[in-house]
Design an enzyme around this catalytic site. Sequence first.
Site, PDB file in Angstrom:
ATOM      1  N   LYS A 167     -14.552  12.097   9.180  1.00  0.00           N
ATOM      2  CA  LYS A 167     -15.618  12.668   8.358  1.00  0.00           C
ATOM      3  C   LYS A 167     -16.229  13.849   9.106  1.00  0.00           C
ATOM      4  O   LYS A 167     -16.495  13.740  10.314  1.00  0.00           O
ATOM      5  CB  LYS A 167     -16.705  11.625   8.080  1.00  0.00           C
ATOM      6  CG  LYS A 167     -16.221  10.392   7.321  1.00  0.00           C
ATOM      7  CD  LYS A 167     -17.313   9.341   7.211  1.00  0.00           C
ATOM      8  CE  LYS A 167     -16.796   8.082   6.526  1.00  0.00           C
ATOM      9  NZ  LYS A 167     -17.796   6.992   6.514  1.00  0.00           N
TER      10      LYS A 167
ATOM     11  N   GLU B 291     -17.864  -2.482   4.820  1.00  0.00           N
ATOM     12  CA  GLU B 291     -16.671  -3.277   4.500  1.00  0.00           C
ATOM     13  C   GLU B 291     -16.871  -4.733   4.895  1.00  0.00           C
ATOM     14  O   GLU B 291     -17.294  -5.031   6.015  1.00  0.00           O
ATOM     15  CB  GLU B 291     -15.462  -2.722   5.263  1.00  0.00           C
ATOM     16  CG  GLU B 291     -14.124  -3.182   4.740  1.00  0.00           C
ATOM     17  CD  GLU B 291     -13.510  -2.180   3.780  1.00  0.00           C
ATOM     18  OE1 GLU B 291     -12.367  -2.404   3.357  1.00  0.00           O
ATOM     19  OE2 GLU B 291     -14.176  -1.167   3.462  1.00  0.00           O
TER      20      GLU B 291
ATOM     21  N   CYS C 165      29.408 -23.744   9.345  1.00  0.00           N
ATOM     22  CA  CYS C 165      28.912 -22.699  10.236  1.00  0.00           C
ATOM     23  C   CYS C 165      29.765 -21.442  10.068  1.00  0.00           C
ATOM     24  O   CYS C 165      30.997 -21.522  10.139  1.00  0.00           O
ATOM     25  CB  CYS C 165      28.956 -23.181  11.687  1.00  0.00           C
ATOM     26  SG  CYS C 165      28.556 -21.895  12.893  1.00  0.00           S
TER      27      CYS C 165
ATOM     28  N   LYS D 114      -3.637   7.384   7.303  1.00  0.00           N
ATOM     29  CA  LYS D 114      -3.027   6.057   7.219  1.00  0.00           C
ATOM     30  C   LYS D 114      -1.950   5.891   8.295  1.00  0.00           C
ATOM     31  O   LYS D 114      -1.176   6.802   8.578  1.00  0.00           O
ATOM     32  CB  LYS D 114      -2.402   5.832   5.828  1.00  0.00           C
ATOM     33  CG  LYS D 114      -3.353   6.044   4.663  1.00  0.00           C
ATOM     34  CD  LYS D 114      -4.175   4.849   4.305  1.00  0.00           C
ATOM     35  CE  LYS D 114      -3.413   3.725   3.693  1.00  0.00           C
ATOM     36  NZ  LYS D 114      -3.507   3.625   2.248  1.00  0.00           N
TER      37      LYS D 114
ATOM     38  N   ASP E 182       0.817  -1.211   0.000  1.00  0.00           N
ATOM     39  CA  ASP E 182       0.000   0.000   0.000  1.00  0.00           C
ATOM     40  C   ASP E 182       0.853   1.265   0.000  1.00  0.00           C
ATOM     41  O   ASP E 182       0.535   2.243  -0.679  1.00  0.00           O
ATOM     42  CB  ASP E 182      -0.930   0.011   1.225  1.00  0.00           C
ATOM     43  CG  ASP E 182      -2.039  -1.023   1.108  1.00  0.00           C
ATOM     44  OD1 ASP E 182      -2.216  -1.571   0.002  1.00  0.00           O
ATOM     45  OD2 ASP E 182      -2.705  -1.286   2.120  1.00  0.00           O
TER      46      ASP E 182
ATOM     47  N   ASP F 135       0.679   4.189  -2.713  1.00  0.00           N
ATOM     48  CA  ASP F 135       0.380   5.570  -2.320  1.00  0.00           C
ATOM     49  C   ASP F 135       1.466   6.527  -2.796  1.00  0.00           C
ATOM     50  O   ASP F 135       1.183   7.639  -3.241  1.00  0.00           O
ATOM     51  CB  ASP F 135       0.233   5.666  -0.798  1.00  0.00           C
ATOM     52  CG  ASP F 135      -0.997   4.928  -0.289  1.00  0.00           C
ATOM     53  OD1 ASP F 135      -1.940   4.730  -1.079  1.00  0.00           O
ATOM     54  OD2 ASP F 135      -0.995   4.543   0.895  1.00  0.00           O
TER      55      ASP F 135
ATOM     56  N   LYS G  75     -10.397   2.497   9.719  1.00  0.00           N
ATOM     57  CA  LYS G  75     -10.300   2.192   8.284  1.00  0.00           C
ATOM     58  C   LYS G  75      -9.962   0.710   8.157  1.00  0.00           C
ATOM     59  O   LYS G  75      -8.825   0.297   8.352  1.00  0.00           O
ATOM     60  CB  LYS G  75      -9.234   3.051   7.606  1.00  0.00           C
ATOM     61  CG  LYS G  75      -9.178   2.856   6.094  1.00  0.00           C
ATOM     62  CD  LYS G  75      -8.146   3.782   5.458  1.00  0.00           C
ATOM     63  CE  LYS G  75      -8.159   3.620   3.949  1.00  0.00           C
ATOM     64  NZ  LYS G  75      -7.835   2.253   3.510  1.00  0.00           N
TER      65      LYS G  75
ATOM     66  N   CYS H  31      23.950 -26.068  12.965  1.00  0.00           N
ATOM     67  CA  CYS H  31      25.389 -26.200  13.176  1.00  0.00           C
ATOM     68  C   CYS H  31      25.625 -27.374  14.115  1.00  0.00           C
ATOM     69  O   CYS H  31      24.936 -27.527  15.126  1.00  0.00           O
ATOM     70  CB  CYS H  31      25.948 -24.918  13.783  1.00  0.00           C
ATOM     71  SG  CYS H  31      27.617 -25.089  14.455  1.00  0.00           S
TER      72      CYS H  31
ATOM     73  N   GLU I 201     -13.607   7.034  12.814  1.00  0.00           N
ATOM     74  CA  GLU I 201     -13.862   5.592  12.805  1.00  0.00           C
ATOM     75  C   GLU I 201     -12.660   4.875  12.214  1.00  0.00           C
ATOM     76  O   GLU I 201     -11.747   5.507  11.664  1.00  0.00           O
ATOM     77  CB  GLU I 201     -15.133   5.282  12.012  1.00  0.00           C
ATOM     78  CG  GLU I 201     -15.096   5.789  10.587  1.00  0.00           C
ATOM     79  CD  GLU I 201     -16.480   5.861   9.948  1.00  0.00           C
ATOM     80  OE1 GLU I 201     -16.570   5.582   8.753  1.00  0.00           O
ATOM     81  OE2 GLU I 201     -17.461   6.199  10.645  1.00  0.00           O
TER      82      GLU I 201
END
Length: 683
Positions: free
Chosen positions: A299, A182, A417, A323, A42, A46, A124, A435, A122
């Site tokens: 909002k 959603e 190792c 975000k 995302d 963006d 997201k 190892c 609220e």
Amino acid sequence: MARTQVPDPATSAPAERALWLRDELERANYAYYVLDQPDLPDAEYDRLFKELQQIESEHPDLITPDSPTQRVGGEVASGFRPVVHDMPMLSLNNGFSDEDIAAFDKRVSDTLHHTPVDYACELKFDGLAISLRYVDGQFTQAATRGDGATGEDVTENVRTIRSIPLKLKGKRVPKLVDVRGEVLMFRRDFDKLNQRQRDAGQREFANPRNAAAGSLRQLDPKMTAQRPLSFFAYGIGVLDGIEMPGTHSELLDWYHEMGLPVNSERAVVQGAEGVLGFFHKVGEKRDKLPYDIDGVVYKVNRRDEQDALGFVSRAPRFALAHKFPAQEALTKLIAIDVQVGRTGAITPVARLEPVFVGGATVTNATLHNEDEVRRKDIRIGDTVIVRRAGDVIPEVVGALLERRPPDAREFVMPTQCPVCGSAIERLPDEAIARCSGGLFCPAQRKQALWHFAQRRALDIDGLGEKIIDQLVELNLVRTPADLFNLGFATLAELDRFAEKSAQNLIDSLEKAKHTTLARFIYALGIRHVGESTAKDLARHFGSLDPIMSATVEELLEVNDVGPIVAEAIHQFFAEEHNRTVIEQLRAPGKVTWAEGPPAPKAPQGVLAGKTVVLTGTLPNMGRDEAKELLEAAGAKVAGSVSKKTDYVVAGAEAGSKLAKAEELGIPVLDEDGMRKLLEGQTT
């Protein structure tokens, strides 16, 4: 979808860069919305979107009708009937910093000519946006967002989501309403789904969002019905037959009255200071929420003020999505090294170009094991997706194959190792390579000493990792037994170690000489032997020598010891070097413990033979105290829930163990119930 060569943003012409950005964003949209296989984090999407917006604002002639900045989402997938939204389902503009939020609040208050403005805040959700249509209270249709104007008809699939009412209730049911919200999948449900996928030999889902989207868009509703989907309402489209609520918060209250699921994590606040306070409060408990979110939505609360602010081409002016710092980001994989764990486990580690993700700069990330590197097809030189959530160790999720350079190199597990040069071995049935150097390997030595000193082992206060590093690197300590040979003068000379610290550690070492057999067994760091198994061994055999000489068959007689654990214990004590260290530890003047006869076959107490699991936080006692009380009553306190579990004691913020208990039908007790059980009252 065809790919174009990546033009350099510093040297390429704006038209060339804009063309590539449109192509890349549209490709990502197609993968996200149509294929349900997002391959771009995302944060990267963006960033590219913001860059395209910037170019188009500086060069308006470059704006095209099909630019991602002029639309909302992806194309309608074949297989579903298209649905034209009577009111478009717009997306939201994003804010990432406190400055972005302050600027948004200023634009709003300047337009409305008053301050402070009331905002409804609220969560997201990280799911799939849908619109539910109710006619005279009856559910008639569900559609996905699609491209904002046209979505997909998923009515029959949505009917299977139990949290969505098929009929609205109450006295204020409208003639027509489009409920926006959603579809998502709770984390516990996601874990159960992936377990079913594993059990069936099918591909697992990468995250709850992918699982929710893929489940909702199954062509067969019966498949969707088997997927544990949930829904939260948060917006509205068309409304007829009743007056629109005056505020957004009243809208959500009205939804709740009609039986629609509305999330309780919401508030009405004033101004930028109020919304930022809500944002930071949610951020603190984000990882404890039962579902994934990627931000907070603000909002303007009053409906008349929303109308006054209006819309731009793809988003409302009255709302903003704030975000969280991205939990996934892109960076370049520079190299793959391996690190050696306490038990010799060899773990591939990605060395990365520094990238800011999950609120921190990440330069290293785990690759888990060789098989994971192969499965994910990760190569040195790749552009990779790095994920960091909360306090979880950063991991490489996968590579962007379309950006793979021609000279990318496959990872080859070393044969020796990197710390001690001993051979690296991998058993046929195990995913982890190890190892073979045992306690001779300095990397294992440090981890073994740290484990030996843990609070639940010998509890050597003051023996931290930095002190252990010095002791090993100066060759003052090679095995745990060497700790008890340390003198005050030696410790006082250590870097940043004052005389008082030296004396405190000497006192801690002296105190640690007097322990219990169970703690001593646990402190040895035997593979697969945790606290509970160490106690079982001590109870069963009564003293150390019988454990050291026990056969695999004899070890299998111990409660809850299976073949893998029995073999690990047997191999540990069969190694001569380990036996030598143990003899050094119990030499005169070193570690002592009380030994006794083997425990009776049937333990005594009101909970004799019962297995109890603790989960969550109890209100009046710590987990250790509860564990001691249960064990004193004869119970075995296990770390995981299974069919053999008799009771689960659950406190606040109980997690997957509680869900597992409910799934298996195991009795669940609170603290009071546990006390009654200890008093002999049945439940």
